[in-house]
Motif scaffolding. Structure first.
Motif, PDB file in Angstrom:
ATOM      1  N   MET A   1       0.822  -1.205   0.000  1.00  0.00           N
ATOM      2  CA  MET A   1       0.000   0.000   0.000  1.00  0.00           C
ATOM      3  C   MET A   1       0.860   1.261   0.000  1.00  0.00           C
ATOM      4  O   MET A   1       0.610   2.210  -0.756  1.00  0.00           O
ATOM      5  CB  MET A   1      -0.932   0.005   1.224  1.00  0.00           C
ATOM      6  N   ILE A   2       1.888   1.265   0.849  1.00  0.00           N
ATOM      7  CA  ILE A   2       2.790   2.421   0.928  1.00  0.00           C
ATOM      8  C   ILE A   2       3.555   2.582  -0.382  1.00  0.00           C
ATOM      9  O   ILE A   2       3.694   3.694  -0.911  1.00  0.00           O
ATOM     10  CB  ILE A   2       3.772   2.270   2.108  1.00  0.00           C
ATOM     11  N   PHE A   3       4.045   1.467  -0.929  1.00  0.00           N
ATOM     12  CA  PHE A   3       4.796   1.503  -2.191  1.00  0.00           C
ATOM     13  C   PHE A   3       3.941   2.122  -3.301  1.00  0.00           C
ATOM     14  O   PHE A   3       4.410   3.005  -4.044  1.00  0.00           O
ATOM     15  CB  PHE A   3       5.227   0.087  -2.584  1.00  0.00           C
ATOM     16  N   ASP A   4       2.706   1.691  -3.419  1.00  0.00           N
ATOM     17  CA  ASP A   4       1.810   2.222  -4.450  1.00  0.00           C
ATOM     18  C   ASP A   4       1.544   3.707  -4.241  1.00  0.00           C
ATOM     19  O   ASP A   4       1.475   4.479  -5.209  1.00  0.00           O
ATOM     20  CB  ASP A   4       0.483   1.459  -4.459  1.00  0.00           C
ATOM     21  N   GLU A   5       1.412   4.124  -2.986  1.00  0.00           N
ATOM     22  CA  GLU A   5       1.153   5.543  -2.698  1.00  0.00           C
ATOM     23  C   GLU A   5       2.372   6.396  -3.017  1.00  0.00           C
ATOM     24  O   GLU A   5       2.251   7.527  -3.505  1.00  0.00           O
ATOM     25  CB  GLU A   5       0.730   5.720  -1.240  1.00  0.00           C
ATOM     26  N   MET A   6       3.580   5.868  -2.769  1.00  0.00           N
ATOM     27  CA  MET A   6       4.804   6.600  -3.110  1.00  0.00           C
ATOM     28  C   MET A   6       4.974   6.713  -4.626  1.00  0.00           C
ATOM     29  O   MET A   6       5.379   7.757  -5.145  1.00  0.00           O
ATOM     30  CB  MET A   6       6.021   5.932  -2.471  1.00  0.00           C
ATOM     31  N   LYS A   7       4.658   5.643  -5.344  1.00  0.00           N
ATOM     32  CA  LYS A   7       4.692   5.717  -6.801  1.00  0.00           C
ATOM     33  C   LYS A   7       3.688   6.753  -7.304  1.00  0.00           C
ATOM     34  O   LYS A   7       3.956   7.499  -8.250  1.00  0.00           O
ATOM     35  CB  LYS A   7       4.379   4.349  -7.418  1.00  0.00           C
ATOM     36  N   ASN A   8       2.535   6.795  -6.664  1.00  0.00           N
ATOM     37  CA  ASN A   8       1.517   7.776  -6.994  1.00  0.00           C
ATOM     38  C   ASN A   8       2.061   9.195  -6.835  1.00  0.00           C
ATOM     39  O   ASN A   8       1.842  10.075  -7.683  1.00  0.00           O
ATOM     40  CB  ASN A   8       0.309   7.576  -6.068  1.00  0.00           C
ATOM     41  N   PHE A   9       2.809   9.407  -5.737  1.00  0.00           N
ATOM     42  CA  PHE A   9       3.422  10.716  -5.509  1.00  0.00           C
ATOM     43  C   PHE A   9       4.388  11.073  -6.637  1.00  0.00           C
ATOM     44  O   PHE A   9       4.344  12.181  -7.190  1.00  0.00           O
ATOM     45  CB  PHE A   9       4.160  10.740  -4.165  1.00  0.00           C
ATOM     46  N   PHE A  10       5.280  10.146  -6.981  1.00  0.00           N
ATOM     47  CA  PHE A  10       6.252  10.419  -8.046  1.00  0.00           C
ATOM     48  C   PHE A  10       5.554  10.693  -9.381  1.00  0.00           C
ATOM     49  O   PHE A  10       5.952  11.594 -10.130  1.00  0.00           O
ATOM     50  CB  PHE A  10       7.227   9.252  -8.183  1.00  0.00           C
ATOM     51  N   GLU A  11       4.521   9.917  -9.674  1.00  0.00           N
ATOM     52  CA  GLU A  11       3.811  10.077 -10.945  1.00  0.00           C
ATOM     53  C   GLU A  11       3.178  11.464 -11.067  1.00  0.00           C
ATOM     54  O   GLU A  11       3.238  12.101 -12.116  1.00  0.00           O
ATOM     55  CB  GLU A  11       2.709   9.004 -11.075  1.00  0.00           C
ATOM     56  N   TYR A  12       2.570  11.930  -9.983  1.00  0.00           N
ATOM     57  CA  TYR A  12       1.829  13.184 -10.029  1.00  0.00           C
ATOM     58  C   TYR A  12       2.671  14.413  -9.706  1.00  0.00           C
ATOM     59  O   TYR A  12       2.426  15.497 -10.243  1.00  0.00           O
ATOM     60  CB  TYR A  12       0.630  13.127  -9.067  1.00  0.00           C
ATOM     61  N   GLN A  13       3.658  14.265  -8.805  1.00  0.00           N
ATOM     62  CA  GLN A  13       4.322  15.466  -8.302  1.00  0.00           C
ATOM     63  C   GLN A  13       5.812  15.578  -8.632  1.00  0.00           C
ATOM     64  O   GLN A  13       6.437  16.582  -8.309  1.00  0.00           O
ATOM     65  CB  GLN A  13       4.120  15.565  -6.783  1.00  0.00           C
ATOM     66  N   VAL A  14       6.372  14.569  -9.285  1.00  0.00           N
ATOM     67  CA  VAL A  14       7.790  14.639  -9.648  1.00  0.00           C
ATOM     68  C   VAL A  14       8.001  14.484 -11.148  1.00  0.00           C
ATOM     69  O   VAL A  14       8.672  15.313 -11.790  1.00  0.00           O
ATOM     70  CB  VAL A  14       8.612  13.573  -8.886  1.00  0.00           C
ATOM     71  N   LEU A  15       7.448  13.440 -11.742  1.00  0.00           N
ATOM     72  CA  LEU A  15       7.693  13.161 -13.159  1.00  0.00           C
ATOM     73  C   LEU A  15       7.280  14.291 -14.110  1.00  0.00           C
ATOM     74  O   LEU A  15       7.893  14.429 -15.178  1.00  0.00           O
ATOM     75  CB  LEU A  15       7.016  11.850 -13.562  1.00  0.00           C
ATOM     76  N   PRO A  16       6.291  15.124 -13.781  1.00  0.00           N
ATOM     77  CA  PRO A  16       5.990  16.242 -14.688  1.00  0.00           C
ATOM     78  C   PRO A  16       7.124  17.264 -14.822  1.00  0.00           C
ATOM     79  O   PRO A  16       7.138  18.044 -15.782  1.00  0.00           O
ATOM     80  CB  PRO A  16       4.747  16.886 -14.051  1.00  0.00           C
ATOM     81  N   TYR A  17       8.095  17.286 -13.896  1.00  0.00           N
ATOM     82  CA  TYR A  17       9.236  18.201 -14.019  1.00  0.00           C
ATOM     83  C   TYR A  17      10.190  17.686 -15.087  1.00  0.00           C
ATOM     84  O   TYR A  17      10.558  16.504 -15.090  1.00  0.00           O
ATOM     85  CB  TYR A  17       9.973  18.328 -12.683  1.00  0.00           C
ATOM     86  N   GLU A  18      10.618  18.567 -15.979  1.00  0.00           N
ATOM     87  CA  GLU A  18      11.514  18.160 -17.060  1.00  0.00           C
ATOM     88  C   GLU A  18      12.868  17.689 -16.525  1.00  0.00           C
ATOM     89  O   GLU A  18      13.578  16.937 -17.192  1.00  0.00           O
ATOM     90  CB  GLU A  18      11.716  19.318 -18.046  1.00  0.00           C
TER      91      GLU A  18
END
Length: 287
Positions: A214-231
């Motif tokens: 559950m934690i792993f999926d939530e952390m991936k969710n964070f990276f997908e939404y709040q980190v990966l959009p940065y160039e």
């Protein structure tokens, strides 16, 4: 005397420096996020703190970095009410992302993230904080945060998705009814902090395989939404501030590795690093 304040949604950490730049006091108050509490109550809350009450006439500067202070209106609201509490102080209010950027600065450009009660991200080159993404709050944002994990836990408990052992442990710990949960989620002005409180249960049981996933999926969710959009996401180091990043560091780094991202510095409580940044780069005091 100078105050440097790291203001979260749950609490504010205050550090008081004397005229020579030495730390003279440390204290805490309630969180002053203007999106959550009535900012007019801030002077009253400060007066409840004995240390701050006796500094009322002596503080000359206040550097306040707070969650919910990302808009000019909210920053001005905090400034006005802090000024009421400390009439002789020059008050400077900035958002918590600026504090995170300062505290996590490692002498090179980086993506800086907050993972605490809420979550947020920015890019910091050493001088300028650049925000490419908005903060959507705990209702539709705050991925990876304490409130997001608490929300996941409550949803899975009430919808009977938890394994039997976790379900029974949760019931025995909280004796929570759906009526109580609904009332606190919809009629509590600090609903995000209420949800984040349930993360304590996840921390206690974090070695359980179900929570690991559950934690792993939530952390991936964070990276997908709040980190990966940065160039810069694939090249830059990603530094973190906050208790959630600290307590789940191993899972956070695993989620980043799966996405080919590099996690650098993780700071549990930014106030100490924030003070050092001010002494070195704002007040020009070398140790």
């Amino acid at each position: 005397m100078i105050a440097i304040v790291d203001g979260g949604s749950t609490k504010c950490d205050w550090v008081i420096l004397d005229h020579s730049g030495k730390i003279s006091q440390k204290t805490e108050t309630l969180g002053f996020n203007p999106n959550i509490i009535n900012a007019d109550l801030i002077p009253q809350e400060i007066e409840k703190n004995q240390h701050l009450y006796f500094l009322k006439e002596h503080l000359k500067e206040i550097y306040f970095y707070g969650s919910g202070c990302g808009t000019p209106e909210n920053a001005a609201l905090l400034e006005v009410n802090l000024q009421k509490a400390f009439p002789h102080a020059k008050v400077i209010v900035k958002e918590d992302m600026t504090a995170a950027a300062y505290a996590a600065y490692n002498r090179k450009p980086a993506i800086v993230c907050i993972l605490g009660t809420g979550s947020n991200s920015c890019f910091f080159d050493g001088e300028t904080v650049r925000r490419d993404l908005p903060s959507l709050g705990f209702l539709i944002g705050d991925e990876g945060s304490g409130s997001a994990l608490g929300k996941q836990l409550l949803r899975r408990f009430f919808m009977k998705k938890l394994p039997k052992d976790l379900h029974e442990d949760f019931m025995a710990t909280y004796h929570l009814t759906i009526e109580d949960a609904i009332r606190n989620m919809y009629h509590n002005p600090r609903a995000n902090a209420y949800l984040a409180e349930f993360n304590k249960f996840v921390v206690l049981k974090k070695s359980h395989p179900y929570f690991q996933n559950m934690i792993f999926d939530e952390m991936k969710n964070f990276f997908e939404y709040q980190v990966l959009p940065y160039e810069e996401a694939r090249e830059a180091e990603i530094n973190f501030i906050g208790s959630i990043a600290f307590v789940y560091e191993d899972i956070l780094r695993s989620a980043a590795a799966e996405l080919n991202l590099t996690v650098g510095k993780i700071v549990q409580r930014p106030i100490e690093s924030l003070v050092e940044y001010h002494k070195k780069y704002i007040f020009n005091q070398e140790e």
